[in-house]
Design an enzyme around this catalytic site. Structure first.
Site, PDB file in Angstrom:
ATOM      1  N   GLU A  59       2.191   7.560 -38.826  1.00  0.00           N
ATOM      2  CA  GLU A  59       0.924   8.074 -38.308  1.00  0.00           C
ATOM      3  C   GLU A  59       0.901   9.593 -38.189  1.00  0.00           C
ATOM      4  O   GLU A  59      -0.153  10.220 -38.428  1.00  0.00           O
ATOM      5  CB  GLU A  59       0.613   7.424 -36.963  1.00  0.00           C
ATOM      6  CG  GLU A  59       0.112   5.989 -37.051  1.00  0.00           C
ATOM      7  CD  GLU A  59       1.218   4.989 -37.355  1.00  0.00           C
ATOM      8  OE1 GLU A  59       0.893   3.844 -37.727  1.00  0.00           O
ATOM      9  OE2 GLU A  59       2.414   5.365 -37.209  1.00  0.00           O
ATOM     10  N   HIS A 117      -0.621  -3.612 -29.561  1.00  0.00           N
ATOM     11  CA  HIS A 117      -1.791  -3.902 -30.385  1.00  0.00           C
ATOM     12  C   HIS A 117      -3.067  -4.036 -29.554  1.00  0.00           C
ATOM     13  O   HIS A 117      -4.100  -4.411 -30.092  1.00  0.00           O
ATOM     14  CB  HIS A 117      -1.590  -5.209 -31.178  1.00  0.00           C
ATOM     15  CG  HIS A 117      -0.568  -5.137 -32.252  1.00  0.00           C
ATOM     16  ND1 HIS A 117       0.774  -4.996 -31.990  1.00  0.00           N
ATOM     17  CD2 HIS A 117      -0.685  -5.190 -33.608  1.00  0.00           C
ATOM     18  CE1 HIS A 117       1.449  -4.985 -33.135  1.00  0.00           C
ATOM     19  NE2 HIS A 117       0.593  -5.091 -34.123  1.00  0.00           N
TER      20      HIS A 117
END
Length: 336
Positions: free
Chosen positions: A60, A129
């Site tokens: 990321e 998540h």
């Protein structure tokens, strides 16, 4: 069945942006070959090719850093962060670099990127998540943070975010990705490059999701439908009509919209699923108290997630605000 889900509306927005402007690039983990884990980018690779719809490594910081570099070169990259908590490795790139380029260059070279983040719980996902990190970005000067709740807002706000020269954190409440369909005019409201500041219209204003004068409920994201259901029950059980404000823009906040609602109703409740301490609800509550305390009949209360890591999926219903918890909060404000 007519109309589009939020996922389909986001896909339409990306298709229209890629089609309108060759500078637009879509990039992220599994966005090309797979079409994204939620299928938001499905079909874009076949239409626009691998130079504009790019599968990236699982990194990321590298994804966001590359997007910043592309934007400084003149491109308009749209980054997908696969899940909310995956953004943390890219956080430094966002808050230290993307948020500051306009300030560093006196507005000459803003980092014109969009970072899409599916966020929140309710989909029975594993750890890392289901986080709600929006307050981290709202606390960072130089970023805009927005959250659509309806399919039409999702399409229009994503196009506006791409048009906006500022970096935009685009929070997508994945629990309602496919919660319903909405019909809307599929012609884009403007063409990229011709918006003439139209992003201010789509990215800075709250929405009145339900009219009422007995209680102002201020919320955003996946808790909007829950607040609407709680408002209907409140009307049926107590005869109190609640006004539900969908913030849409988390930073900058549409302060006038929710302060006016609190003044008109005399009582206010703020709802979100992010942790309570230093969450967005604290800022909303503070602003109402600062600007409208003499119009209030009770303190502003909050119904939120808890100050713990998001639990494993077997226990997430105990963490998330429910209609019953929202209704209990509403009754507490009304009975104060």
């Amino acid at each position: 069945m007519s109309g589009r889900t939020m996922v389909e509306a986001l896909n339409l927005a990306l298709y229209q942006a890629l089609d309108q402007d060759d500078r637009v690039i879509v990039m992220g983990e599994d966005v090309a070959q797979t079409g994204g884990v939620f299928r938001v980018t499905a079909g874009l690779l076949d239409k626009f090719g691998e130079q504009r719809v790019i599968d990236t490594p699982l990194a990321e910081a590298g994804i966001v850093g590359a997007a910043i570099g592309m934007s400084l070169y003149g491109m308009l990259p749209v980054v997908e962060i696969q899940f909310d908590a995956f953004v943390y490795p890219g956080f430094e790139q966002i808050v230290v670099h993307a948020a500051r380029y306009a300030w560093r260059t006196r507005g000459e070279a803003p980092a014109s990127i969009v970072v899409r983040i599916p966020f929140g719980g309710g989909v029975r996902a594993p750890e890392l998540h289901s986080d709600s990190p929006e307050a981290l970005f709202c606390h960072t000067p130089g970023l805009k943070v927005v959250c659509p709740t309806t399919p039409v807002d999702a399409r229009n706000m994503l196009l506006a975010a791409i048009e906006d020269p500022d970096p935009v954190i685009f929070m997508e409440p994945k629990r309602i990705y496919r919660a319903g369909r909405q019909e809307f005019d599929e012609e884009p409201p403007f063409r990229l490059g011709d918006g003439d500041g139209v992003y201010n219209e789509f990215l800075s204003r709250a929405r009145v999701a339900r009219e009422g004068d007995g209680l102002a409920i201020i919320t955003y994201g996946a808790t909007v439908p829950l607040c609407l259901e709680a408002a209907d029950r409140l009307a049926a059980e107590r005869g109190v009509e609640a006004r539900v404000i969908d913030l849409r823009s988390l930073f900058p906040l549409d302060v006038e919209a929710f302060v006016t609602a609190a003044q008109a109703c005399g009582r206010a409740l703020v709802v979100h699923e992010a942790p309570r301490t230093a969450g967005l609800g604290a800022e909303v509550s503070s602003l109402i108290h600062e600007r409208a305390i003499l119009d209030l009949d009770a303190p502003v209360l909050r119904v939120t997630g808890y100050d713990v890591p998001f639990p494993q999926f077997a226990n997430e219903d105990d963490y998330l605000p429910s209609v019953d918890r929202i209704l209990a909060g509403a009754n507490k404000v009304l009975d104060f």
